[in-house]
Scaffold this active site. Structure first.
Site, PDB file in Angstrom:
ATOM      1  N   GLY A  58       0.858  -1.214   0.026  1.00 24.85           N
ATOM      2  CA  GLY A  58      -0.403   0.761  -0.103  1.00 24.85           C
ATOM      3  C   GLY A  58       0.846   0.741   0.162  1.00 24.85           C
ATOM      4  O   GLY A  58       1.605   1.387  -0.891  1.00 24.85           O
ATOM      5  N   ILE A  59       0.189   2.854   0.560  1.00 30.78           N
ATOM      6  CA  ILE A  59       1.277   3.418   0.644  1.00 30.78           C
ATOM      7  C   ILE A  59       2.733   3.382   1.647  1.00 30.78           C
ATOM      8  O   ILE A  59       3.487   3.889   1.165  1.00 30.78           O
ATOM      9  CB  ILE A  59       0.046   4.798   1.611  1.00 30.78           C
ATOM     10  N   ARG A  70       4.175  -7.743   9.192  1.00 24.28           N
ATOM     11  CA  ARG A  70       4.492  -8.134  10.661  1.00 24.28           C
ATOM     12  C   ARG A  70       4.182  -9.982   9.788  1.00 24.28           C
ATOM     13  O   ARG A  70       4.973 -10.477  10.221  1.00 24.28           O
ATOM     14  CB  ARG A  70       2.733  -7.911  10.745  1.00 24.28           C
ATOM     15  N   ASP A 112       6.030  -5.240  15.150  1.00 23.10           N
ATOM     16  CA  ASP A 112       4.229  -5.409  15.638  1.00 23.10           C
ATOM     17  C   ASP A 112       4.677  -4.266  16.056  1.00 23.10           C
ATOM     18  O   ASP A 112       5.089  -4.179  17.143  1.00 23.10           O
ATOM     19  CB  ASP A 112       3.724  -6.434  15.994  1.00 23.10           C
ATOM     20  N   VAL A 113       4.110  -3.083  15.659  1.00 25.91           N
ATOM     21  CA  VAL A 113       3.939  -2.054  16.403  1.00 25.91           C
ATOM     22  C   VAL A 113       2.936  -1.388  17.897  1.00 25.91           C
ATOM     23  O   VAL A 113       2.966  -0.793  18.225  1.00 25.91           O
ATOM     24  CB  VAL A 113       3.233  -0.426  15.513  1.00 25.91           C
ATOM     25  N   GLY A 121      -1.483   0.750   9.559  1.00 28.28           N
ATOM     26  CA  GLY A 121      -2.707   1.530  10.311  1.00 28.28           C
ATOM     27  C   GLY A 121      -3.445   0.486  10.006  1.00 28.28           C
ATOM     28  O   GLY A 121      -3.425  -0.364   8.919  1.00 28.28           O
ATOM     29  N   TYR A 166     -11.122   5.420  14.052  1.00 27.24           N
ATOM     30  CA  TYR A 166     -10.124   5.538  13.349  1.00 27.24           C
ATOM     31  C   TYR A 166      -9.630   6.617  13.305  1.00 27.24           C
ATOM     32  O   TYR A 166      -8.507   7.487  13.341  1.00 27.24           O
ATOM     33  CB  TYR A 166     -10.283   5.056  11.923  1.00 27.24           C
ATOM     34  N   LYS A 205      -6.362   9.229  13.999  1.00 28.34           N
ATOM     35  CA  LYS A 205      -5.800   9.629  13.410  1.00 28.34           C
ATOM     36  C   LYS A 205      -5.778  11.499  13.926  1.00 28.34           C
ATOM     37  O   LYS A 205      -4.434  11.848  13.060  1.00 28.34           O
ATOM     38  CB  LYS A 205      -6.634   9.532  11.878  1.00 28.34           C
ATOM     39  N   ILE A 241      -7.671   7.028  -1.540  1.00 26.65           N
ATOM     40  CA  ILE A 241      -6.293   6.324  -2.276  1.00 26.65           C
ATOM     41  C   ILE A 241      -6.241   4.756  -2.809  1.00 26.65           C
ATOM     42  O   ILE A 241      -7.221   4.382  -1.829  1.00 26.65           O
ATOM     43  CB  ILE A 241      -5.004   6.434  -1.116  1.00 26.65           C
TER      44      ILE A 241
HETATM   45  P1  NDP Z   1      -2.828  -1.307   3.766  1.00 24.07           P
HETATM   46  O1  NDP Z   1      -4.020  -1.846   4.578  1.00 24.07           O
HETATM   47  O2  NDP Z   1      -2.609  -1.530   2.547  1.00 24.07           O
HETATM   48  O3  NDP Z   1      -1.693  -0.945   4.713  1.00 24.07           O
HETATM   49  C1  NDP Z   1      -1.555  -1.282   5.998  1.00 24.07           C
HETATM   50  C2  NDP Z   1      -0.033  -1.323   6.233  1.00 24.07           C
HETATM   51  O4  NDP Z   1      -0.197  -0.987   7.837  1.00 24.07           O
HETATM   52  C3  NDP Z   1       0.271  -2.757   6.279  1.00 24.07           C
HETATM   53  O5  NDP Z   1       1.310  -2.957   5.859  1.00 24.07           O
HETATM   54  C4  NDP Z   1       0.352  -3.864   7.561  1.00 24.07           C
HETATM   55  O6  NDP Z   1       0.889  -4.747   7.608  1.00 24.07           O
HETATM   56  C5  NDP Z   1       0.380  -2.619   8.516  1.00 24.07           C
HETATM   57  N1  NDP Z   1       0.064  -2.257   9.869  1.00 24.07           N
HETATM   58  C6  NDP Z   1      -1.131  -3.104  10.339  1.00 24.07           C
HETATM   59  N2  NDP Z   1      -0.954  -3.334  11.677  1.00 24.07           N
HETATM   60  C7  NDP Z   1       0.231  -3.329  11.947  1.00 24.07           C
HETATM   61  C8  NDP Z   1       0.601  -3.213  13.749  1.00 24.07           C
HETATM   62  N3  NDP Z   1       0.029  -4.131  14.707  1.00 24.07           N
HETATM   63  N4  NDP Z   1       1.790  -3.365  13.466  1.00 24.07           N
HETATM   64  C9  NDP Z   1       2.557  -3.003  12.089  1.00 24.07           C
HETATM   65  N5  NDP Z   1       2.115  -2.802  11.011  1.00 24.07           N
HETATM   66  C10 NDP Z   1       1.119  -3.135  11.143  1.00 24.07           C
HETATM   67  O7  NDP Z   1      -2.862   0.044   4.137  1.00 24.07           O
HETATM   68  P2  NDP Z   1      -2.946   1.468   3.160  1.00 24.07           P
HETATM   69  O8  NDP Z   1      -1.430   1.462   2.689  1.00 24.07           O
HETATM   70  O9  NDP Z   1      -4.525   1.947   2.472  1.00 24.07           O
HETATM   71  O10 NDP Z   1      -2.646   2.859   4.737  1.00 24.07           O
HETATM   72  C11 NDP Z   1      -1.304   3.503   5.122  1.00 24.07           C
HETATM   73  C12 NDP Z   1      -1.101   4.535   6.449  1.00 24.07           C
HETATM   74  O11 NDP Z   1      -2.197   5.431   5.445  1.00 24.07           O
HETATM   75  C13 NDP Z   1      -2.831   3.879   7.500  1.00 24.07           C
HETATM   76  O12 NDP Z   1      -2.432   4.328   8.121  1.00 24.07           O
HETATM   77  C14 NDP Z   1      -4.296   4.350   6.662  1.00 24.07           C
HETATM   78  O13 NDP Z   1      -4.945   4.789   8.307  1.00 24.07           O
HETATM   79  C15 NDP Z   1      -3.753   5.914   6.036  1.00 24.07           C
HETATM   80  N6  NDP Z   1      -4.136   5.706   4.834  1.00 24.07           N
HETATM   81  C16 NDP Z   1      -5.100   5.016   4.282  1.00 24.07           C
HETATM   82  C17 NDP Z   1      -5.402   5.970   3.359  1.00 24.07           C
HETATM   83  C18 NDP Z   1      -6.081   4.933   1.943  1.00 24.07           C
HETATM   84  O14 NDP Z   1      -6.982   5.249   1.568  1.00 24.07           O
HETATM   85  N7  NDP Z   1      -5.678   3.916   1.610  1.00 24.07           N
HETATM   86  C19 NDP Z   1      -6.127   7.082   3.519  1.00 24.07           C
HETATM   87  C20 NDP Z   1      -5.928   7.708   4.561  1.00 24.07           C
HETATM   88  C21 NDP Z   1      -4.932   6.969   5.201  1.00 24.07           C
HETATM   89  P3  NDP Z   1       0.558  -6.058   7.204  1.00 24.07           P
HETATM   90  O15 NDP Z   1       0.983  -6.463   5.978  1.00 24.07           O
HETATM   91  O16 NDP Z   1       1.230  -7.498   8.388  1.00 24.07           O
HETATM   92  O17 NDP Z   1      -1.089  -6.311   7.518  1.00 24.07           O
END
Ligand code: NDP
Length: 241
Positions: free
Chosen positions: A19-20, A40, A55-56, A84, A147, A151, A180
Site C-alpha cells: 500500500g501507501i 508483520r 508489530d507496532v 494503520g 479511526y 488519526k 487512495i
Molecule cells: P494497507 O491496509 O494497505 O496497509 C497497512 C499497513 O500497516 C500494512 O503494511 C500492515 O501490515 C501495517 N500494519 C497494520 N497493523 C500493524 C501493526 N500492528 N504493526 C505493524 N504494522 C501494521 O493500508 P494503506 O496502505 O491504505 O494505509 C497506510 C496508512 O495510510 C494507514 O495508516 C492508513 O490509515 C492511512 N490512510 C490510508 C488511506 C487510503 O485511502 N488507503 C487514506 C488515508 C489514510 P500487514 O501487511 O502485516 O498487515
C-alpha cells in the site's frame, strides 16, 4: 539544495510492505536513501529495501526492529509512522475493543516508534518524523469514530513533538491522505466509494505514489522550516484542515 544532496539517510517506514507504505519506501529508494520497512508476515519486497519484522503494538518488537535497522543503515534519520488499521462500524455497534485496538495500532503505535526513533535523532541533532493521518481525522466520517480519533491524535503528537524537539533540527509533520487506491479502500462497499467520489473536487481517488512524493518532499532539506503542519493529499475533499 536538491533532495539528492540529503541522501543517503537511514529511513524507516512502518507498515511498508504494501500500500501507501511501500510506495513511500520506493520514493525514498529512488531518492538514494537507505530504506527499511517493517512488516508483520513474510513478504516479498523490491530489491534494495530492507524488511524488518515488527508489530507496532509491541514495544519490544519495535525496539528489536530499530536495532536491526541501526545495525544495517545507522540511526534512523527519517521515520514515517504509516502502519494503520480500520475497524469501521457505527458508534452503537462499536465495541470497546474495536475502539482501543485501532487506537493501540494507529496512535499508540506511532507513539512507540517515534519515542524509539527520537533517541537517535536527538543525538544526531537532526531528524524527520512524518505521521500518516487521514482526511477522516479532521473531517470526520460516520463509522470511523475509532479511526478518526486515532488519526486526529497524530496531529497532537506532531505539534507537541515540534514544540519539544524543534530546536534540535527535528521536524514532525502530518500527511493526511484522502482516498487512495489500496487494499484499505478496496474493502469499502461500492456504494460508499461512489458516495465519496462525488464529494472529491478532483473527481478521482489517488494513487499511493501521490502521497509518497509529498512524504519524500516534507522529509527533504527543502522542507526544513515546516513543522507541525498538516498536509492534505485528498483532491480537495477536506479543505480547511
Ligand atoms: P494497507 O491496509 O494497505 O496497509 C497497512 C499497513 O500497516 C500494512 O503494511 C500492515 O501490515 C501495517 N500494519 C497494520 N497493523 C500493524 C501493526 N500492528 N504493526 C505493524 N504494522 C501494521 O493500508 P494503506 O496502505 O491504505 O494505509 C497506510 C496508512 O495510510 C494507514 O495508516 C492508513 O490509515 C492511512 N490512510 C490510508 C488511506 C487510503 O485511502 N488507503 C487514506 C488515508 C489514510 P500487514 O501487511 O502485516 O498487515
Amino acid at each position: 539544495m536538491t533532495e539528492a544532496a540529503t541522501a543517503p539517510r537511514s529511513v524507516l517506514i512502518t507498515g511498508g510492505n504494501r500500500g501507501i507504505g511501500l510506495a513511500i519506501a520506493e520514493a525514498f529508494l529512488a531518492n538514494g536513501d537507505k530504506v527499511a520497512v517493517t512488516y508483520r508476515s513474510e513478504t516479498k519486497l523490491p530489491e534494495g529495501i530492507l524488511g524488518v519484522k515488527a508489530d507496532v503494538t509491541d514495544e519490544a518488537s519495535v525496539d528489536a526492529a530499530f536495532k536491526e535497522v541501526e545495525a544495517a543503515h545507522g540511526p534512523v534519520e527519517v521515520l514515517v509512522a504509516n502502519a494503520g488499521i480500520t475497524k469501521d462500524t457505527l458508534l452503537l455497534r462499536m465495541s470497546e475493543d474495536d475502539f482501543t485496538s485501532v487506537i493501540d495500532t494507529n496512535l499508540t503505535g506511532a507513539f512507540r516508534v517515534i519515542k524509539r526513533a527520537s533517541k537517535g535523532m536527538i543525538r544526531l541533532r537532526k531528524g524527520r518524523v512524518v505521521l500518516i493521518s487521514s482526511v477522516s481525522g479532521l473531517y470526520g466520517a460516520p463509522g470511523q469514530i475509532n479511526y478518526s480519533a486515532s488519526k486526529a491524535g497524530l496531529v497532537g503528537i506532531a505539534r507537541s513533538l515540534t514544540r519539544e524537539l524543534g530546536s534540535r533540527g527535528i521536524t514532525a509533520n502530518v500527511v493526511a491522505p484522502g482516498f487512495i487506491n489500496t487494499d484499505m479502500t478496496a474493502e469499502l462497499p461500492e456504494a460508499t466509494q461512489k458516495d465519496y467520489l462525488s464529494s472529491i473536487p478532483a473527481g478521482r481517488f489517488a494513487e499511493a505514489s501521490e502521497v509518497a512524493n509529498v512524504v519524500r518532499w516534507i522529509s527533504s532539506d527543502e522542507a526544513a522550516y515546516i513543522s507541525g503542519a498538516v498536509i492534505p493529499v485528498d483532491g480537495g475533499l477536506g479543505m480547511g484542515h
